[in-house]
Design a protein around this motif. Structure first.
Motif: not given
Length: 104
Positions: A36-63
């Motif tokens: 519950f301490h680390e996540i690796l996301i490969e093939n992402f497009k961009g970062i849509l939102e970034y806070e210390d409590f919430y991160i939204k990552i854009s990918t080619y098939i969704g967020n």
């Protein structure tokens, strides 16, 4: 000219023959979590939102939405991002048009 189905079938056979990982040839994200301490996301497009409590990552098939505490972008390259902190929840928003695709 080949239609979309025939092109997909030829590409699929070639990928199996060459033993390409699916995520490389399709652009689909590959998500690897370590506890519950680390996540690796490969093939992402961009970062849509970034806070210390919430991160939204854009990918080619969704967020991909990551909720937690003390979240930070630990490492980032052109193709992948590593997020660390206390990960509470991960959820997905499908933005791909699935009506046209046939499930095989």
């Amino acid at each position: 000219m080949k239609n979309r189905k025939e092109k997909k079938k030829v590409r699929s056979k070639l990928e199996r023959l060459l033993e390409f990982p699916t995520e490389i040839s399709t652009g689909e994200p590959k998500i690897t979590m370590l506890g519950f301490h680390e996540i690796l996301i490969e093939n992402f497009k961009g970062i849509l939102e970034y806070e210390d409590f919430y991160i939204k990552i854009s990918t080619y098939i969704g967020n991909i939405n990551i909720n937690g505490f003390n979240l930070s972008l630990n490492q980032m390259t052109e193709d992948d991002v590593k997020i660390t902190g206390i990960i509470d929840c991960v959820d997905f928003e499908n933005t791909e048009n699935t009506d046209e695709e046939e499930i095989s």
